[in-house]
Design a protein around this motif. Structure first.
Motif, PDB file in Angstrom:
ATOM      1  N   GLY A 296       0.829  -1.067  -0.106  1.00 58.18           N
ATOM      2  CA  GLY A 296      -0.031   0.068   0.002  1.00 58.18           C
ATOM      3  C   GLY A 296       0.877   1.302  -0.031  1.00 58.18           C
ATOM      4  N   LEU A 297       0.256   2.401   0.097  1.00 59.44           N
ATOM      5  CA  LEU A 297       0.859   3.702   0.386  1.00 59.44           C
ATOM      6  C   LEU A 297       1.089   3.991   1.909  1.00 59.44           C
ATOM      7  CD1 LEU A 297       2.004   6.182  -0.861  1.00 59.44           C
ATOM      8  CD2 LEU A 297      -0.538   7.222  -1.153  1.00 59.44           C
ATOM      9  N   VAL A 298       2.156   4.658   2.137  1.00 57.78           N
ATOM     10  CA  VAL A 298       2.532   4.744   3.357  1.00 57.78           C
ATOM     11  C   VAL A 298       3.486   6.144   3.333  1.00 57.78           C
ATOM     12  CG1 VAL A 298       4.285   3.049   3.832  1.00 57.78           C
ATOM     13  CG2 VAL A 298       3.199   3.816   5.745  1.00 57.78           C
ATOM     14  N   GLN A 299       3.496   6.938   4.439  1.00 53.65           N
ATOM     15  CA  GLN A 299       4.376   7.877   4.668  1.00 53.65           C
ATOM     16  C   GLN A 299       5.732   7.623   5.364  1.00 53.65           C
ATOM     17  OE1 GLN A 299       2.441  11.012   7.019  1.00 53.65           O
ATOM     18  NE2 GLN A 299       1.566  11.972   5.282  1.00 53.65           N
ATOM     19  N   ALA A 300       6.703   7.985   4.772  1.00 50.93           N
ATOM     20  CA  ALA A 300       8.000   7.955   5.470  1.00 50.93           C
ATOM     21  C   ALA A 300       8.014   7.713   6.891  1.00 50.93           C
ATOM     22  CB  ALA A 300       8.826   8.772   5.068  1.00 50.93           C
ATOM     23  N   GLY A 301       8.634   6.687   7.494  1.00 48.72           N
ATOM     24  CA  GLY A 301       8.643   6.453   8.948  1.00 48.72           C
ATOM     25  C   GLY A 301       7.426   5.443   9.462  1.00 48.72           C
ATOM     26  N   GLY A 302       6.671   5.440   8.371  1.00 46.78           N
ATOM     27  CA  GLY A 302       5.529   4.475   8.895  1.00 46.78           C
ATOM     28  C   GLY A 302       5.665   2.968   8.726  1.00 46.78           C
ATOM     29  N   SER A 303       4.766   2.117   8.887  1.00 44.65           N
ATOM     30  CA  SER A 303       5.145   0.624   8.802  1.00 44.65           C
ATOM     31  C   SER A 303       4.070   0.013   8.043  1.00 44.65           C
ATOM     32  CB  SER A 303       4.690  -0.201  10.229  1.00 44.65           C
ATOM     33  OG  SER A 303       5.664   0.607  11.143  1.00 44.65           O
ATOM     34  N   LEU A 304       4.209  -1.187   7.473  1.00 50.18           N
ATOM     35  CA  LEU A 304       3.480  -1.982   6.966  1.00 50.18           C
ATOM     36  C   LEU A 304       3.785  -3.524   7.086  1.00 50.18           C
ATOM     37  CD1 LEU A 304       3.372  -0.687   3.199  1.00 50.18           C
ATOM     38  CD2 LEU A 304       1.553  -0.880   4.707  1.00 50.18           C
ATOM     39  N   ARG A 305       2.870  -4.289   6.932  1.00 55.38           N
ATOM     40  CA  ARG A 305       3.208  -5.757   7.200  1.00 55.38           C
ATOM     41  C   ARG A 305       2.751  -6.522   5.942  1.00 55.38           C
ATOM     42  NH1 ARG A 305       3.591  -8.971  11.838  1.00 55.38           N
ATOM     43  NH2 ARG A 305       3.437 -10.984  11.562  1.00 55.38           N
ATOM     44  N   LEU A 306       3.602  -7.349   5.226  1.00 57.90           N
ATOM     45  CA  LEU A 306       3.348  -7.953   4.187  1.00 57.90           C
ATOM     46  C   LEU A 306       3.028  -9.498   4.353  1.00 57.90           C
ATOM     47  CD1 LEU A 306       5.866  -6.641   1.448  1.00 57.90           C
ATOM     48  CD2 LEU A 306       3.468  -5.656   2.149  1.00 57.90           C
ATOM     49  N   SER A 307       2.096 -10.097   3.909  1.00 59.52           N
ATOM     50  CA  SER A 307       2.119 -11.507   4.176  1.00 59.52           C
ATOM     51  C   SER A 307       2.075 -12.184   2.679  1.00 59.52           C
ATOM     52  CB  SER A 307       0.459 -11.776   4.591  1.00 59.52           C
ATOM     53  OG  SER A 307       0.400 -11.485   5.898  1.00 59.52           O
ATOM     54  N   CYS A 308       2.571 -13.597   2.909  1.00 59.71           N
ATOM     55  CA  CYS A 308       2.645 -14.387   1.541  1.00 59.71           C
ATOM     56  C   CYS A 308       1.834 -15.990   2.108  1.00 59.71           C
ATOM     57  CB  CYS A 308       4.143 -14.595   1.326  1.00 59.71           C
ATOM     58  SG  CYS A 308       4.417 -15.836  -0.008  1.00 59.71           S
ATOM     59  N   THR A 309       0.747 -16.100   1.413  1.00 62.53           N
ATOM     60  CA  THR A 309       0.029 -17.639   1.623  1.00 62.53           C
ATOM     61  C   THR A 309       0.395 -18.392   0.553  1.00 62.53           C
ATOM     62  OG1 THR A 309      -1.540 -16.046   2.755  1.00 62.53           O
ATOM     63  CG2 THR A 309      -2.098 -18.359   2.167  1.00 62.53           C
TER      64      THR A 309
END
Length: 122
Positions: free
Chosen positions: A8-21
């Motif tokens: 997705g789109l996130v601002q610098a300093g932010g977080s994301l969690r990717l998943s692989c199924t």
């Protein structure tokens, strides 16, 4: 088959969690890895985790910010990404390797997911 999600789109300093199924059991069958590819650049290694989860490897550019983990009961591998930077912007791919040890070369991976876009704005 591998299915990546969570981009997705996130601002610098932010977080994301990717998943692989995985469609098949990932338990102790494959070393799993995450790679990324930015426009005009080659696909590069991000992180990998061994079959048992006892060994992990990270690219220098993400050490201390990204964490790879696996949940074989759910057939998933995750990539937690913290303190994101604009240079982390890329399509992220998960991959599976029959090698027993963590690997960082795309040619060492046998199966690939379709990729998920991560965009970090400054």
């Amino acid at each position: 088959q591998l299915q990546a999600s969570g981009g997705g789109l996130v601002q610098a300093g932010g977080s994301l969690r990717l998943s692989c199924t995985a469609s098949k059991r990932t338990s102790r069958s494959y070393t799993m890895g995450w790679f990324r590819q930015a426009p005009g650049k080659e696909r590069e290694f991000v992180a990998a985790i061994s079959r048992t989860g006892g060994s992990t490897s990270y690219a220098d550019s993400v050490k201390g910010r990204f964490t790879i983990s696996r949940d074989d009961a759910k057939n998933t591998v995750s990539l937690r990404m913290n303190t994101l930077k604009p240079e982390d912007t890329a399509v992220y791919y998960c991959a599976a390797s029959l090698l027993r040890m963590v690997a960082g070369n795309p040619s060492e991976y046998d199966y690939w997911g379709q990729g998920t876009q991560v965009t970090v704005s400054s």
